[in-house]
Design a protein around this motif. Sequence first.
Motif, PDB file in Angstrom:
ATOM      1  N   ARG A 150       1.170   3.694  -3.077  1.00  0.00           N
ATOM      2  CA  ARG A 150       0.377   3.355  -1.885  1.00  0.00           C
ATOM      3  C   ARG A 150       0.634   4.362  -0.763  1.00  0.00           C
ATOM      4  N   LEU A 151       1.889   4.722  -0.576  1.00  0.00           N
ATOM      5  CA  LEU A 151       2.221   5.720   0.432  1.00  0.00           C
ATOM      6  C   LEU A 151       1.701   7.098   0.039  1.00  0.00           C
ATOM      7  N   LEU A 179       3.645  -0.386   6.287  1.00  0.00           N
ATOM      8  CA  LEU A 179       2.847   0.342   5.303  1.00  0.00           C
ATOM      9  C   LEU A 179       1.403   0.465   5.791  1.00  0.00           C
ATOM     10  N   ALA A 180       0.887  -0.611   6.365  1.00  0.00           N
ATOM     11  CA  ALA A 180      -0.483  -0.581   6.883  1.00  0.00           C
ATOM     12  C   ALA A 180      -0.622   0.425   8.024  1.00  0.00           C
ATOM     13  N   VAL A 181       0.403   0.509   8.886  1.00  0.00           N
ATOM     14  CA  VAL A 181       0.380   1.498   9.969  1.00  0.00           C
ATOM     15  C   VAL A 181       0.284   2.901   9.386  1.00  0.00           C
ATOM     16  N   LEU A 182       1.053   3.169   8.328  1.00  0.00           N
ATOM     17  CA  LEU A 182       1.060   4.511   7.743  1.00  0.00           C
ATOM     18  C   LEU A 182      -0.242   4.817   7.011  1.00  0.00           C
ATOM     19  N   GLU A 183      -0.941   3.797   6.566  1.00  0.00           N
ATOM     20  CA  GLU A 183      -2.265   4.018   5.990  1.00  0.00           C
ATOM     21  C   GLU A 183      -3.271   4.378   7.087  1.00  0.00           C
ATOM     22  N   GLU A 184      -3.114   3.768   8.243  1.00  0.00           N
ATOM     23  CA  GLU A 184      -4.031   4.020   9.359  1.00  0.00           C
ATOM     24  C   GLU A 184      -3.647   5.271  10.154  1.00  0.00           C
TER      25      GLU A 184
END
Length: 339
Positions: free
Chosen positions: A139-140, A114-119
Amino acid sequence: MTMMEQLGMRLPIVAAPMAGGPSTPELVTAAARAGGIGFLAAGYKSPEQLAEQIDQVSAATDRFGVNLFAPTPVRIGAEAYADYRRRLEPWALHYGVSLPESPAEDDDRWEEKLAVLEEHPVSAVSVTFGLPSSTDIRRLQRTGAAVLQTVTTVTEAEHADIAGADALIIQSHEAGGHSGTWTPAAPPAPVELEEMLLHIRAATDLPLWAAGGISTPDRVREVRAAGAEAAVVGTILLRTGESGANPVHQEALAAADREATIITSAFSGRPARALENEFAAALTGVAPLGFPALHHLTAPLRRAAAAAGDPEGLNLWAGTGWRDASPGPAEELLRRLGS
């Protein structure tokens, strides 16, 4: 606005995410060039590998997605694991490999991905194996991604709608590889895709994409006539030039002596459709559920089978339309399907 319009798709064709190697950045990029959309498969990858592939595709197109395994592992008891491991010992001896002593349980590093997709934001994120929390869906969505939930029943579709998904991927029993069912111990009945679309359309107004056994232009037209906005295809892409499927797998798809696909949990501990081979025939009836523990348990066997060029020990994922898979450029194949 339809989901196709939101994503800038000109072709109602989606290159399915196929974890374990088949879904390459080149395949995803080819889907975008054709006018459709392709999905990178985050499953089994490290967060670092996922970020690298997102950056690679982003350099060529901004129309693509990423597929995530929902954090819903299927636990297995120590006794059941040990019993299945004993059944695999002759295979381990044959290939000269060692098998993990105890089950490896994980959630495929959900939070880190999830953090990768935020970045590294992408156009769309699809989810399979279960329903994320509404918090994680939002969040996504805050990254700008449309969230598409894989469902296999009306009940799953209703829950996904309530949770806030933007669209649904309706997967039938004819799909190759893993079923997206949320209840592996009680997989859905073999209902035809058109019937699934009809019943799920009655339960939700969300955009619907159809998946499972779609391998011809006629089949694409049929599911669209039944209410699907787009068709999701996977197995038919496995022999294209952009596919990352193991050559042993690709050769098995072309072999004239392969007669049928079966649903098996023997390779991974979750129900999946594959070409029947010696491993599946011997172990499907006794394999327990347990994902990802059985995936990790059989991994040394599968790697050794691939290295030896032996299709009889490999997970030959394939949907019911596997005979239509053929070599050639993926872009041309996808354009033909959507014509």
